[in-house]
Scaffold this motif. Structure first.
Motif, mmCIF file in Angstrom:
data_model
loop_
_atom_site.group_PDB
_atom_site.id
_atom_site.type_symbol
_atom_site.label_atom_id
_atom_site.label_comp_id
_atom_site.label_asym_id
_atom_site.label_seq_id
_atom_site.Cartn_x
_atom_site.Cartn_y
_atom_site.Cartn_z
ATOM 1 N N ASP A 199 51.064 18.387 -29.347
ATOM 2 C CA ASP A 199 50.511 19.721 -29.564
ATOM 3 C C ASP A 199 49.426 19.719 -30.633
ATOM 4 O O ASP A 199 49.652 19.307 -31.773
ATOM 5 N N SER A 200 48.264 20.185 -30.273
ATOM 6 C CA SER A 200 47.172 20.362 -31.237
ATOM 7 C C SER A 200 47.253 21.764 -31.818
ATOM 8 O O SER A 200 48.017 22.615 -31.354
ATOM 9 N N GLU A 201 46.457 22.033 -32.857
ATOM 10 C CA GLU A 201 46.426 23.366 -33.450
ATOM 11 C C GLU A 201 46.005 24.400 -32.416
ATOM 12 O O GLU A 201 46.512 25.525 -32.400
ATOM 13 N N GLU A 202 45.085 24.007 -31.527
ATOM 14 C CA GLU A 202 44.629 24.931 -30.492
ATOM 15 C C GLU A 202 45.757 25.256 -29.516
ATOM 16 O O GLU A 202 45.920 26.415 -29.097
ATOM 17 N N GLN A 203 46.557 24.238 -29.164
ATOM 18 C CA GLN A 203 47.654 24.470 -28.223
ATOM 19 C C GLN A 203 48.738 25.344 -28.844
ATOM 20 O O GLN A 203 49.312 26.208 -28.177
ATOM 21 N N ILE A 204 49.020 25.112 -30.114
ATOM 22 C CA ILE A 204 50.011 25.935 -30.810
ATOM 23 C C ILE A 204 49.522 27.375 -30.906
ATOM 24 O O ILE A 204 50.281 28.330 -30.689
ATOM 25 N N ALA A 205 48.247 27.538 -31.210
ATOM 26 C CA ALA A 205 47.674 28.884 -31.287
ATOM 27 C C ALA A 205 47.754 29.588 -29.939
ATOM 28 O O ALA A 205 48.021 30.798 -29.861
ATOM 29 N N ALA A 206 47.534 28.815 -28.851
ATOM 30 C CA ALA A 206 47.603 29.401 -27.508
ATOM 31 C C ALA A 206 49.012 29.894 -27.201
ATOM 32 O O ALA A 206 49.189 30.949 -26.570
ATOM 33 N N LEU A 207 50.027 29.152 -27.657
ATOM 34 C CA LEU A 207 51.409 29.601 -27.466
ATOM 35 C C LEU A 207 51.674 30.867 -28.268
ATOM 36 O O LEU A 207 52.299 31.814 -27.782
ATOM 37 N N ILE A 284 55.345 27.919 -17.122
ATOM 38 C CA ILE A 284 56.207 26.808 -17.514
ATOM 39 C C ILE A 284 55.621 26.112 -18.733
ATOM 40 O O ILE A 284 54.491 25.621 -18.691
ATOM 41 N N MET A 285 56.385 26.082 -19.811
ATOM 42 C CA MET A 285 55.975 25.416 -21.048
ATOM 43 C C MET A 285 56.882 24.206 -21.244
ATOM 44 O O MET A 285 57.971 24.301 -21.803
ATOM 45 N N ASN A 286 56.420 23.071 -20.752
ATOM 46 C CA ASN A 286 57.231 21.856 -20.736
ATOM 47 C C ASN A 286 57.096 21.093 -22.049
ATOM 48 O O ASN A 286 56.151 21.279 -22.802
ATOM 49 N N VAL A 287 58.056 20.204 -22.296
ATOM 50 C CA VAL A 287 58.097 19.368 -23.503
ATOM 51 C C VAL A 287 58.010 20.242 -24.759
ATOM 52 O O VAL A 287 57.273 19.967 -25.696
ATOM 53 N N GLN A 288 58.769 21.326 -24.735
ATOM 54 C CA GLN A 288 58.849 22.227 -25.882
ATOM 55 C C GLN A 288 60.311 22.433 -26.237
ATOM 56 O O GLN A 288 61.137 22.708 -25.356
ATOM 57 N N ALA A 304 59.837 24.022 -32.016
ATOM 58 C CA ALA A 304 59.812 22.946 -33.005
ATOM 59 C C ALA A 304 58.401 22.648 -33.499
ATOM 60 O O ALA A 304 58.219 22.145 -34.612
ATOM 61 N N ASN A 305 57.382 22.957 -32.683
ATOM 62 C CA ASN A 305 56.000 22.670 -33.095
ATOM 63 C C ASN A 305 55.414 23.749 -34.004
ATOM 64 O O ASN A 305 54.263 23.659 -34.425
ATOM 65 N N GLY A 306 56.211 24.787 -34.284
ATOM 66 C CA GLY A 306 55.753 25.852 -35.174
ATOM 67 C C GLY A 306 55.317 27.107 -34.468
ATOM 68 O O GLY A 306 55.113 28.149 -35.112
ATOM 69 N N ALA A 307 55.160 27.067 -33.159
ATOM 70 C CA ALA A 307 54.738 28.249 -32.412
ATOM 71 C C ALA A 307 55.906 29.214 -32.241
ATOM 72 O O ALA A 307 57.083 28.824 -32.327
#
Length: 518
Positions: A199-207, A284-288, A304-307
Motif C-alpha cells: 500500500d502506497s500513501e495514494e492507495q491508503i488515501a483512496a481507501l 473487493i479490497m483484497n490483501v487488507q 492494518a495499513n492505517g486506512a
C-alpha cells in the motif's frame, strides 16, 4: 503422456498463443527426462506453428525446461514435470509467455512492471499441493510482466538432494536471490507487499476517501462471499475486505459434501466464489487486514495499513485458522518440520518418520494419507479414544506402519536449531514424559476463530467465537456475523454460506428499519 481428451482441450487453449515460443529442455539419461521430452513434444505437436522444442538446454537441474518467447527475454522455467496440481500452471505459462493477456488487476500489474532491481525466484512445490499453484502462477505472471523478474518452479519430490540441502520442509517454499523469502500460499498482491511494494500513501488515501458502504463484509470465505452476493443483489452499496479471498477453503484438499457439487477442490471452489462475487457491483479490497472495529451510527473499520472504512452495517465473516499446539519449539520449527497441511508437505517426508497430533477426522485422514508416503506415522490423541468416524478408524488400524498413542499430551517440539528431530509428550495416565525421534510433526487439532482483533467490542464466548442470534445479529447494533467465526454449530462450508446469506438479509432489514426510524 496426455490422454486424447486432455490433448483436445489443450489444443484449443493453445490457439490463444499470439507470439511463438520455444520449449528449451535440459535432460539427462534418466526416465524422468524421457517423460519430460515426451510431454514437451506432445505439447509442441498440438501447435507446431507457434511452439518448437529445443533439447539442447544447459540448465544444471535435469530434467527441466524453459518456456521462452522467441526473440525476447520473456521466459519462465520448470524443474520437473508439472502435472498434477501444476498442470494448470504449465498451461497458463504457455499462454502468457505466448502473448495471451494476463488476468490481473491493472493497478497490481503496473506495480509489478515498475519494480526495479533483479529478482531471481525459485519456488519448491509438490504435485499433491493444492496451495502451490497460486504461488507458481503468481510468480510466473510477474516474470512475464517484468523481464527483471526470473522464476523457476521446482518439484521438491524430484530434487530431494536440493530440498535436503536447503532444508525445505514445507511447500510452497519461495527463495529470492538465494535466500528464504516466503512459505505458504500467496497471490501477486501478497508477494508485492512482501517486496515492499504494498500500500502506497495514494492507495491508503483512496481507501480513506471511499464513500460509506451500506454493507461492508469482513472476510472472503464462503460466508463472506454469500453475504456479499446477497447484499449486492439488493442493490445497496457493498464492499468486501479480505486478507485472501477464499479463506480457509483454499487449504481444503477435497470437497464432496457441498450439495449439487459432487466433487471439487478448495482452490477451485474459492476461485468460483470470487468470480461469482465479481459478477455483482461489489468493491473487493483484497490483501487488507482489519485491525479495529469502532461501533456507532456510522461504523468504522480500521485497517492494518492505517486506512479507515465507513459503513452503515457490518458483517463479520472472518473465519478460522488451524489451531496451534502452543508448546515450546512449535513456532521456532514451523515450516522446518512442524506442518499443518499433510497433502501439501507429505511428499517432502518420503521414507521418514512423522507424527500426527489429533485423533479427529482430519488427524486420522492425515495419518492414513501419510502412511502411504512416509516410513512410519505416530498418531497422538489427547483423549482416551479417537474421535474420527468409524470407517476411518478401521482403515487406520489396518495400516502396518501406524502407531496410535492415546492419552498423550504434546509438551515440546525438539530440534537441532534448523529442523525438527523429536517430539516430547506426557502420558496423561502416568504423568511420565516420553520422547519420540522423528522428522516431521503434522498438527491437526481443530480450528480457532480469527477474532482476536475485536477485543471486547463484540460479545464473544470463552473460545473466541462471536455470539449471534438466529438472524446473525451480534451484541452491537448493525454488526452481524456468519460462518466459522461465530457460535453457529458444525463448521461446514454449506452452513457458512447459508449463515452469510442470513446475515446479509438481516443487515438489509436493519438498514430499512433504521432508515424509517431516521
Amino acid at each position: 503422456m496426455l490422454d486424447a481428451g486432455l490433448k483436445t482441450q489443450l489444443k484449443a487453449y493453445l490457439e490463444n498463443i499470439t507470439q511463438p515460443i520455444e520449449l528449451i529442455a535440459s535432460l539427462d539419461e534418466g526416465a524422468k527426462s524421457e517423460e519430460l521430452r515426451e510431454l514437451l513434444q506432445e505439447i509442441a505437436a498440438l501447435s507446431p506453428e507457434k511452439i518448437s522444442v529445443n533439447l539442447q538446454g544447459d540448465n544444471a537441474r535435469k530434467p527441466s525446461f524453459t518456456i521462452q518467447r522467441v526473440d525476447s527475454d520473456v521466459a519462465v522455467a520448470f524443474a520437473g514435470i508439472p502435472l498434477g496440481h501444476e498442470f494448470t500452471s504449465l498451461v497458463l505459462a504457455l499462454l502468457q509467455v505466448g502473448g495471451h493477456p494476463i488476468k490481473m488487476d491493472e493497478a497490481v500489474a503496473n506495480q509489478i512492471r515498475s519494480l526495479e532491481g533483479e529478482f531471481v525466484f525459485e519456488t519448491y512445490f509438490s504435485l499433491s499441493c493444492q496451495n502451490c499453484p497460486d504461488v507458481v502462477q503468481a510468480l510466473n505472471a510477474m516474470a512475464v510482466l517484468n523481464p527483471r523478474i526470473k522464476h523457476i518452479s521446482i518439484d521438491g519430490a524430484l530434487f530431494q538432494d536440493e530440498v535436503k540441502e536447503r532444508e525445505v520442509m514445507s511447500v510452497p517454499a519461495v527463495f529470492l536471490n538465494g535466500e528464504e523469502f516466503h512459505y505458504g500460499r500467496a497471490n501477486a498482491e501478497e508477494l508485492l507487499a512482501k517486496l515492499g511494494a504494498g500500500d502506497s500513501e495514494e492507495q491508503i488515501a483512496a481507501l480513506n476517501d471511499k464513500a460509506p458502504f451500506d454493507v461492508l463484509v469482513v472476510g472472503g470465505g464462503p460466508a463472506g462471499a454469500a453475504a456479499a452476493i446477497y447484499a449486492a443483489r439488493k442493490g445497496i452499496r457493498t464492499g468486501v475486505v479480505a486478507e485472501r479471498f477464499g479463506g480457509q477453503v483454499l487449504d481444503t484438499m477435497s470437497i464432496e459434501n457441498y450439495i449439487s457439487v459432487q466433487h471439487t477442490e478448495g482452490p477451485a471452489f474459492a476461485a468460483a466464489l470470487e468470480a461469482h462475487v465479481r459478477d455483482y457491483d461489489v468493491d473487493i479490497m483484497n490483501v487488507q487486514r482489519a485491525e479495529e472495529l469502532i461501533p456507532g451510527k456510522q461504523i468504522q473499520l480500521k485497517l492494518a495499513n492505517g486506512a479507515t472504512l465507513k459503513t452503515k452495517s457490518l458483517i463479520l465473516a472472518t473465519g478460522a485458522r488451524w489451531r496451534e499446539l502452543g508448546v515450546p519449539g512449535e513456532a521456532e520449527y514451523r515450516n522446518k518440520g512442524v506442518a499443518y497441511c499433510p497433502h501439501c508437505d507429505g511428499p517432502l517426508y518420503k521414507g521418514k518418520d512423522v507424527a500426527v497430533i489429533g485423533g479427529g477426522n482430519s488427524g486420522v485422514e492425515a495419518a492414513i494419507d501419510l502412511a502411504g508416503i512416509v516410513n512410519h506415522v505416530t498418531l497422538l490423541e489427547f483423549g482416551d479414544a479417537l474421535r474420527a468416524d468409524d470407517v476411518l478408524q478401521r482403515k487406520l488400524t489396518s495400516l502396518p506402519n501406524v502407531t496410535v498413542i492415546k492419552m498423550a499430551q504434546t509438551t515440546e517440539v525438539i530440534g537441532d536449531g534448523s529442523k525438527v528431530t523429536a517430539l516430547r509428550y506426557t502420558d496423561r495416565n502416568t504423568d511420565e514424559s516420553h520422547e519420540i525421534a522423528l522428522d516431521g510433526i503434522f498438527v491437526q487439532i481443530g480450528l480457532v476463530p480469527n477474532n482476536e482483533w475485536l477485543g471486547d467490542v463484540v460479545k464473544r464466548t470463552k473460545y473466541g467465537e462471536i455470539e449471534i442470534d438466529e438472524r446473525g445479529q451480534t451484541s452491537v447494533p448493525g454488526v452481524f456475523a456468519a460462518g466459522d467465526a461465530t457460535t453457529v454449530p458444525y463448521k461446514q462450508i454449506i452452513i457458512a454460506a447459508g449463515q452469510g446469506a442470513t446475515a446479509a438479509l438481516s443487515a438489509f432489514d436493519y438498514l430499512i428499519r433504521t432508515s424509517v426510524e431516521d
